[in-house]
Write an enzyme that holds these catalytic residues in place. Structure first.
Site, PDB file in Angstrom:
ATOM      1  N   CYS A   1       0.835  -1.213   0.000  1.00  0.00           N
ATOM      2  CA  CYS A   1       0.000   0.000   0.000  1.00  0.00           C
ATOM      3  C   CYS A   1       0.865   1.257   0.000  1.00  0.00           C
ATOM      4  O   CYS A   1       0.659   2.164  -0.814  1.00  0.00           O
ATOM      5  CB  CYS A   1      -0.937  -0.026   1.204  1.00  0.00           C
ATOM      6  SG  CYS A   1      -0.154  -0.534   2.752  1.00  0.00           S
TER       7      CYS A   1
HETATM    8  N1  LIG Z   1      -3.993  -4.424   5.494  1.00  0.00           N
HETATM    9  C1  LIG Z   1      -3.517  -3.757   4.468  1.00  0.00           C
HETATM   10  O1  LIG Z   1      -3.769  -2.554   4.288  1.00  0.00           O
HETATM   11  C2  LIG Z   1      -2.632  -4.444   3.464  1.00  0.00           C
HETATM   12  C3  LIG Z   1      -2.260  -3.737   2.324  1.00  0.00           C
HETATM   13  C4  LIG Z   1      -1.453  -4.362   1.358  1.00  0.00           C
HETATM   14  C5  LIG Z   1      -1.027  -5.665   1.583  1.00  0.00           C
HETATM   15  N2  LIG Z   1      -1.378  -6.323   2.724  1.00  0.00           N
HETATM   16  C6  LIG Z   1      -0.904  -7.697   2.901  1.00  0.00           C
HETATM   17  O2  LIG Z   1      -2.010  -8.573   2.697  1.00  0.00           O
HETATM   18  C7  LIG Z   1      -1.882  -9.726   3.538  1.00  0.00           C
HETATM   19  C8  LIG Z   1      -3.154  -9.829   4.385  1.00  0.00           C
HETATM   20  O3  LIG Z   1      -3.247  -8.662   5.192  1.00  0.00           O
HETATM   21  P1  LIG Z   1      -4.505  -8.373   6.129  1.00  0.00           P
HETATM   22  O4  LIG Z   1      -4.322  -6.994   6.616  1.00  0.00           O
HETATM   23  O5  LIG Z   1      -5.764  -8.756   5.453  1.00  0.00           O
HETATM   24  O6  LIG Z   1      -4.211  -9.410   7.338  1.00  0.00           O
HETATM   25  P2  LIG Z   1      -5.206  -9.940   8.481  1.00  0.00           P
HETATM   26  O7  LIG Z   1      -6.340  -9.000   8.652  1.00  0.00           O
HETATM   27  O8  LIG Z   1      -4.343 -10.236   9.656  1.00  0.00           O
HETATM   28  O9  LIG Z   1      -5.756 -11.325   7.868  1.00  0.00           O
HETATM   29  C9  LIG Z   1      -4.932 -12.442   7.706  1.00  0.00           C
HETATM   30  C10 LIG Z   1      -5.729 -13.606   7.138  1.00  0.00           C
HETATM   31  O10 LIG Z   1      -4.862 -14.749   6.982  1.00  0.00           O
HETATM   32  C11 LIG Z   1      -5.351 -15.840   7.769  1.00  0.00           C
HETATM   33  N3  LIG Z   1      -4.170 -16.532   8.345  1.00  0.00           N
HETATM   34  C12 LIG Z   1      -3.345 -16.085   9.324  1.00  0.00           C
HETATM   35  N4  LIG Z   1      -2.349 -16.971   9.530  1.00  0.00           N
HETATM   36  C13 LIG Z   1      -2.557 -18.005   8.678  1.00  0.00           C
HETATM   37  C14 LIG Z   1      -1.879 -19.232   8.432  1.00  0.00           C
HETATM   38  N5  LIG Z   1      -0.768 -19.591   9.077  1.00  0.00           N
HETATM   39  N6  LIG Z   1      -2.397 -20.066   7.488  1.00  0.00           N
HETATM   40  C15 LIG Z   1      -3.499 -19.744   6.800  1.00  0.00           C
HETATM   41  N7  LIG Z   1      -4.203 -18.591   6.987  1.00  0.00           N
HETATM   42  C16 LIG Z   1      -3.715 -17.735   7.921  1.00  0.00           C
HETATM   43  C17 LIG Z   1      -6.229 -15.204   8.847  1.00  0.00           C
HETATM   44  O11 LIG Z   1      -7.182 -16.161   9.309  1.00  0.00           O
HETATM   45  P3  LIG Z   1      -7.862 -16.001  10.796  1.00  0.00           P
HETATM   46  O12 LIG Z   1      -8.651 -14.719  10.768  1.00  0.00           O
HETATM   47  O13 LIG Z   1      -8.758 -17.207  10.886  1.00  0.00           O
HETATM   48  O14 LIG Z   1      -6.751 -15.985  11.777  1.00  0.00           O
HETATM   49  C18 LIG Z   1      -6.874 -14.072   8.033  1.00  0.00           C
HETATM   50  O15 LIG Z   1      -7.899 -14.580   7.214  1.00  0.00           O
HETATM   51  C19 LIG Z   1      -0.617  -9.502   4.382  1.00  0.00           C
HETATM   52  O16 LIG Z   1       0.455 -10.205   3.830  1.00  0.00           O
HETATM   53  C20 LIG Z   1      -0.402  -8.002   4.301  1.00  0.00           C
HETATM   54  O17 LIG Z   1       0.959  -7.629   4.442  1.00  0.00           O
HETATM   55  C21 LIG Z   1      -2.192  -5.737   3.660  1.00  0.00           C
END
Ligand SMILES: NC(=O)c1ccc[n+]([C@@H]2O[C@H](COP(=O)([O-])OP(=O)(O)OC[C@H]3O[C@@H](n4cnc5c(N)ncnc54)[C@H](OP(=O)(O)O)[C@@H]3O)[C@@H](O)[C@H]2O)c1
Length: 351
Positions: free
Chosen positions: A156
């Protein structure tokens, strides 16, 4: 009626996963057939996110239960923590040879796996797949994205700075050694996992820098700026956490100009004239995060500094939309041959 593509969202119980589901539910060519979670596996999406209760959606399952061959996905989005996707998609891509992947994590963004190991603290688990991954900054790499099986969706912070700076570096209009990026992010940028430092009482009514001098997005910025400049670029970048839910806001100082600030503005206007998701404001006008919230837009403003040879660029986007899931859907559209803006036309939510 044209057939719908079968889509899976891995990590659907997180913030970017939920944003993908929000966008895909309104996408005329996408059918969501798989949603996965880790701790929340077995739950209904409506229990995790009540806003989805009016819609029929698959139950959240664990990734281990997914039969990649039988599912026959056209495309899987991976919205998982970094380090996880490298392992998961090695099996997915081997077992389902026609499934394409858009990875939202940092797992495949760095072309150099040694650099990945240095910045992320562990060896890359899928170096062979890394070789075929395409960096998915859609406006810059559209033709490569079109031919890719695996797209690494940019970060982002990085999208917000790369869109204004890559064209200027390519044109050699700014000094690559004099870029300073002062960036701010809303709290959803850190994901949904509960952490003490992300409590309302720890974040509200204040504002702070983090990752000072060593934030991981520096590696991605250096990579893309070096490619654009045609030589090594090492950038100054400081992120800050602000008490708002969505938004990235970057104030970028550029110096050693080889063109006037007005000419920089004209270059950006020309570069993005036909782009649906990059909007360059009139010269001297700067955007606000509230102008892009919930939309797939990046708004860019250019202003003169009172010191000759310098300019100030302000760029903003929604970290969950253009900074993650919106750009991921934009890449899906390119990869599957759909109109690029399909399902992404929503206007910002204001106020
Ligand atoms: N947030 C942002 O603004 C943003 C922007 C760009 C890129 N990203 C990237 O996008 C990715 C997701 O970000 P997010 O903010 O959506 O994260 P998040 O809200 O923490 O969600 C993580 C997801 O992955 C699942 N998960 C966690 N550990 C896991 C494992 N070991 N095996 C399988 N599933 C697992 C979680 O399931 P549970 O809920 O069941 O634990 C949840 O569905 C990250 O790599 C982040 O760096 C995020």
């Amino acid at each position: 009626m044209a057939a719908k593509a079968k889509i899976g969202v891995l990590g659907a119980s997180g913030y970017t996963g939920a944003e993908l589901v929000r966008l895909l539910l309104r996408h005329p060519r996408a059918e969501i057939v798989l949603l996965t979670a880790d701790r929340r596996a077995g739950k209904l999406m409506a229990d995790v996110f009540p806003q989805f209760s009016p819609y029929a959606l698959p139950t959240l399952t664990s990734i281990e239960q997914a039969d990649w061959k039988a599912l026959g996905l056209d495309l899987a989005f991976c919205a998982l923590p970094h380090g996880t996707t490298q392992k998961v998609i090695t099996e997915l891509m081997a077992r389902a040879p026609r499934t394409k992947v858009v990875d939202l994590s940092a797992d495949f963004r760095l072309a150099d796996t040694q650099a990945y190991a240095r910045w992320y603290g562990h060896a890359h688990f899928a170096p062979k797949l890394q070789k075929g991954a395409v960096y998915g900054l859609t406006e810059i790499y559209r033709s490569k994205v079109k031919a890719a099986r695996l797209v690494a969706n940019p970060g982002c912070y990085t999208t917000c700075s790369e869109l204004p700076l890559i064209p200027l570096l390519k044109a050699k209009a700014i000094d690559p050694d004099e870029i300073v990026i002062d960036a701010k992010s809303g709290m959803t940028g850190a994901g949904r996992t509960a952490r003490e430092e992300m409590l309302f009482s720890e974040v509200s009514e204040g504002f702070h820098a983090y990752g000072v001098g060593h934030h991981r997005h520096m590696a991605e910025l250096d990579q893309e700026f070096s490619l654009a400049a045609g030589r090594e670029v090492v950038v100054t970048f400081t992120p800050h956490l602000v008490p708002m839910n969505r938004g990235i806001f970057s104030t970028i100082y550029v110096r050693g100009l080889k063109a006037s600030p007005e000419q920089l503005h004209a270059m950006l206007l020309k570069t993005y004239a036909k782009e649906p998701f990059v909007h360059v404001l009139p010269f001297g006008v700067t955007p606000q995060t509230r102008h892009v919230r919930g939309s797939n837009m990046t708004f860019i403003g250019v202003a003169a500094d009172r010191i000759p040879g310098r300019a100030i660029i302000v760029s903003t986007l929604d970290n969950l939309t253009k900074g993650a899931s919106g750009q991921a859907v934009q890449n899906m559209n390119v990869m599957l041959g759909f109109p690029e803006a399909m399902g992404l036309e929503q206007v910002a939510l204001f106020p």
